[in-house]
Design an enzyme around this catalytic site. Sequence first.
Site, short mmCIF file in Angstrom:
data_model
loop_
_atom_site.label_atom_id
_atom_site.label_comp_id
_atom_site.label_asym_id
_atom_site.label_seq_id
_atom_site.Cartn_x
_atom_site.Cartn_y
_atom_site.Cartn_z
N CYS A 58 19.86 -1.27 41.19
CA CYS A 58 18.96 -0.27 41.74
C CYS A 58 19.49 1.10 41.34
O CYS A 58 20.65 1.24 40.94
CB CYS A 58 18.86 -0.39 43.26
SG CYS A 58 20.41 -0.11 44.15
N CYS A 62 22.82 5.26 38.81
CA CYS A 62 23.62 4.02 38.79
C CYS A 62 23.39 3.15 37.55
O CYS A 62 24.16 2.23 37.31
CB CYS A 62 23.34 3.20 40.04
SG CYS A 62 23.79 4.06 41.57
N HIS A 116 32.17 0.32 42.59
CA HIS A 116 30.99 0.76 41.82
C HIS A 116 31.21 2.19 41.33
O HIS A 116 30.67 3.13 41.90
CB HIS A 116 29.76 0.65 42.73
CG HIS A 116 28.50 1.23 42.18
ND1 HIS A 116 28.21 1.26 40.82
CD2 HIS A 116 27.43 1.81 42.81
CE1 HIS A 116 27.01 1.82 40.66
NE2 HIS A 116 26.53 2.18 41.84
N GLY A 145 19.40 5.39 42.30
CA GLY A 145 19.08 6.44 43.25
C GLY A 145 17.82 7.19 42.85
O GLY A 145 17.51 7.32 41.67
#
Length: 420
Positions: free
Chosen positions: A405, A119, A375, A407
């Site tokens: 954040c 991300c 997103h 993954g």
Amino acid sequence: MSSAQQRLTQVASHFGSGGKKGVAALTEKHPDDIVVTGALRSAITKAGKGGFKDTAAADILVGVFKGLIQRTGIDPKLVEDIAVGTVLAPGAGATEFRAAALVAGFPDTTAVKGLNRQCSSGLMAIADIANAIKSGMIEVGIGAGVESMTSQYGPSAVTEFSDLLENHTEAANCKVPMGVLSEDMARDRNVSRASQDAFAASSYQKAAKAQKEGLFDEEIHPIEVKWTDPKTNEEKTITVKADDGIRQGITAESLAKIRPAFAANGSIHAGNASQVSDGAAAVLLMKRSTAERLGQKILGKYVTASVVGVPPLLMGIGPWKAIPVALEKAGITKDDVDIYEINEAFASQCVWCVNELGLPLEKINPKGGAIAFGHPLGCTGARQVSTLLTELKRTNKKIGVTSMCIGTGMGMAAVWVAEY
């Protein structure tokens, strides 16, 4: 003056600021600052049904690259390297993104790479380019991000683990679905569904208001694409120029009626998690001295970034750990920041991070976030920069932070200074 003497002069200028610290030091201008002279994005559209559902990721990227060239007036021959963050494309999209750069008008002398840090991929691409400029490897570069979740999202996006990885508990945790992890986090850390739904409703409401007032228009570059009408199967040419996932009239009460997604008594659902989306964004970077020589308008300054690891099962707490590290590197405190763009992967993790960091809600995603408009995984880190710098300018503010954040248990953050 020799290049060595110039460099010594530049270094000395950083220490000759009268003992300035914090924001005063951060906002000073130096020839070797890494600056942004262009930052824009495509609209973000709903995967499988939105404006880009029939458009390949590389084709969206072509549109954004063309927009960046048009808007900044940069000579494509001056761009030495382009880094593109993506998550789902095989081979990190390296082949098609190189082709996209050529189609957009960059010459074959412009190098291109794809990269994947999940991300944060778009922000990582920008940081890589900034560091290449800072080290003298290149003078001008582009950090970008793109994702077509329409075409590449699903179970096949996660590679099967070998027995070696499966039999290591912490390693095996890396592939637990993020929605499940977010549900566990909400339960274990007492993040109530009511607080999540209130945060999500606020995101929708802020985004709907911003869209109605045209506040996204400056950061979005319209892109013409082919689109097949699902009702008639007729192919049309449309111009995608607005986020199509933003919904009007969302309230905490309406979200409270949605069924949980991962557990019968859970708190995570489609209305308080990020939307699955398609989109792209790009940021043009160079040293201040280069921008001044080329007559490029400076939008802001890249200051520093941090990337950290957290336990895989606590993936969502990444911003809580990454933001303080970035602030310390920049020499400022959390109170010095005017706007925080923190990715809303899930309301649960965003609410927890904001609360634990003690950040005022009014400073968080003032035009809404990924819950409201989506997103696209590799795009978000680059998208946040255009959103942040545009809003800092509009509100006459200076200091911003982007964060997310990541993954498998990581977090990233970056500090920016707007100039206008």
